[in-house]
Design an enzyme around this catalytic site. Structure first.
Site, PDB file in Angstrom:
ATOM      1  N   LYS B  95       2.422  -8.404  31.863  1.00  0.00           N
ATOM      2  CA  LYS B  95       2.387  -8.393  30.398  1.00  0.00           C
ATOM      3  C   LYS B  95       2.777  -6.987  29.969  1.00  0.00           C
ATOM      4  O   LYS B  95       2.070  -6.015  30.254  1.00  0.00           O
ATOM      5  CB  LYS B  95       0.988  -8.744  29.880  1.00  0.00           C
ATOM      6  CG  LYS B  95       0.883  -8.591  28.361  1.00  0.00           C
ATOM      7  CD  LYS B  95      -0.497  -8.940  27.838  1.00  0.00           C
ATOM      8  CE  LYS B  95      -0.745  -8.223  26.530  1.00  0.00           C
ATOM      9  NZ  LYS B  95      -2.093  -8.446  25.997  1.00  0.00           N
ATOM     10  N   GLY B 156      -7.998  -7.000  19.195  1.00  0.00           N
ATOM     11  CA  GLY B 156      -9.453  -6.852  19.151  1.00  0.00           C
ATOM     12  C   GLY B 156     -10.076  -6.987  17.781  1.00  0.00           C
ATOM     13  O   GLY B 156     -11.257  -6.691  17.608  1.00  0.00           O
ATOM     14  N   ALA B 182      -3.435 -11.609  20.841  1.00  0.00           N
ATOM     15  CA  ALA B 182      -4.087 -10.591  20.003  1.00  0.00           C
ATOM     16  C   ALA B 182      -4.434 -11.116  18.616  1.00  0.00           C
ATOM     17  O   ALA B 182      -3.617 -11.740  17.942  1.00  0.00           O
ATOM     18  CB  ALA B 182      -3.248  -9.331  19.852  1.00  0.00           C
ATOM     19  N   ASN B 204      -8.975 -12.880  24.331  1.00  0.00           N
ATOM     20  CA  ASN B 204      -9.919 -12.045  25.072  1.00  0.00           C
ATOM     21  C   ASN B 204     -11.143 -11.724  24.225  1.00  0.00           C
ATOM     22  O   ASN B 204     -12.230 -12.240  24.434  1.00  0.00           O
ATOM     23  CB  ASN B 204      -9.225 -10.763  25.556  1.00  0.00           C
ATOM     24  CG  ASN B 204     -10.135  -9.897  26.424  1.00  0.00           C
ATOM     25  OD1 ASN B 204     -11.325 -10.150  26.567  1.00  0.00           O
ATOM     26  ND2 ASN B 204      -9.601  -8.870  27.011  1.00  0.00           N
ATOM     27  N   THR B 205     -10.935 -10.882  23.188  1.00  0.00           N
ATOM     28  CA  THR B 205     -12.078 -10.381  22.418  1.00  0.00           C
ATOM     29  C   THR B 205     -12.932 -11.502  21.833  1.00  0.00           C
ATOM     30  O   THR B 205     -14.161 -11.418  21.858  1.00  0.00           O
ATOM     31  CB  THR B 205     -11.568  -9.464  21.291  1.00  0.00           C
ATOM     32  OG1 THR B 205     -10.836  -8.406  21.887  1.00  0.00           O
ATOM     33  CG2 THR B 205     -12.716  -8.887  20.485  1.00  0.00           C
TER      34      THR B 205
END
Lengths: 66, 263
Positions: B95, B156, B182, B204-205
């Site tokens: 990535k 995030g 994201a 992710n976050t």
């Protein structure tokens, strides 16, 4: 013998291999990514690399990230 | 329903990619992997520190590692990190993340496209993280990227698909898979991206910062799957200017306007 590890100077008492250095610092060679003087040291060959005065090492590992 | 996502020569059955950052305890990661159904997981590379164990020991073996080049500010730094990752034996997927803006962490399109070009020449499966900009996307495609990964909102932030219109344009115009990366903060937002025709979402976050990450992973698994199925099913058209009844407008119990049905 002075070498650089991740930007800091380290003094080694005697000649040693990369693998011995990592083990002496309680690092697990199996999970590390190492550059020596800008060249990648392939995984599995750390025991064959004899460190020299002035060597510059970058020692990385995988951490959490997105 | 058979629905395979081919990426970099691998047939994936899950369209949810997950990350490994920001967990309150990395020991949660195996359960998150299982609950999410994900097959692809991102990791970062950093200088080793005393007492730090690294993340690899927490990642189940069946997961495909997707190392990122976070920390790279130029194409050359991204190349250096990508080579290190491959030398560590975790495959040739990368990535590409090239960022020099530290407040909003927005990717540098020019350096990113350059990194794609360099890494594709070295046989990497290049997955660039980009602003949802059509020209950057085209540059990445031209350079041989395997997919493009536009941001929904800054990394995030959990702010969702703030760039929805632009992502819609990329999905429409690009033949490469679009993986929304994201900003996705809620399962409904991942679902929406998939309904729009995104090939996958990277989360992710939103999972790591949930009160119960394992349950949130499951919620994202279902949301991504639902959105994908809705896309494949083909959404019905939106209408305005009044309701369109779903039930028949004749044969009411109390006949309207003198209407009587003959038996």
């Amino acid at each position: 013998m002075d070498i650089s590890i991740n930007g800091s100077t380290a003094s080694l008492e005697k000649e040693c291999t990369l693998e011995a250095l990592l083990l002496s610092r309680k690092l697990n060679p199996a999970v590390l990514l190492v550059e020596r003087n800008g060249e990648i040291v392939p995984a599995g060959t750390f025991a064959e690399v004899l460190l020299c005065e002035g060597d510059s090492l970058e020692i990385l590992h995988f951490v959490g990230g997105g | 329903m058979d629905d395979v996502f081919e990426l970099g020569g691998i047939a994936l059955t899950s369209r949810l990619f997950i990350g490994t950052g920001k967990y309150s305890a990395d020991a949660l990661i195996p359960d998150v992997c299982a609950a999410s159904g994900a097959q692809v997981i991102t990791v970062a590379m950093r200088r080793v520190e005393k007492g730090s164990e690294g993340i690899v020991g927490h990642i189940p073996e069946h997961m495909r590692l997707l190392p990122n080049t976070s920390g790279a500010r130029t194409a050359q730094e991204a190349v250096r990190l990508a080579r290190l990752a491959r030398a560590a034996g975790c495959g040739n997927w990368i990535k590409i993340e090239v960022i020099s803006d530290s407040r909003y962490l927005l990717p540098d399109g020019y350096e990113t496209a350059k990194a794609v070009e360099l890494l594709v020449k070295e046989d990497f499966v290049a997955l660039p993280y980009i602003n949802p900009d059509l020209y950057v996307a085209r540059d990445c495609a031209q350079a041989g990227a395997a997919a493009i990964m536009p941001l929904g909102a800054p990394i995030g932030t959990n702010r969702g698909l703030r760039t929805k219109e632009m992502i819609g344009i990329l999905i429409e115009e690009m033949t490469l898979p679009v993986i929304v990366d994201a900003g996705i903060g809620r399962p409904s937002q991942a679902c929406e991206a998939m309904e729009m025709g995104a090939a996958a979402c990277l989360v992710n976050t939103a999972i790591a910062s949930a009160d119960t990450p394992v349950h949130m992973a499951e919620a994202f698994r279902d949301a991504v799957r639902a959105g994908r199925m809705a896309f494949l099913a083909g959404l019905g058209a939106e209408r305005s200017g009044g309701a369109r009844a779903s039930s028949p407008l004749t044969g009411f119990l109390h006949a309207l306007g003198g209407e009587h049905a003959d038996l």
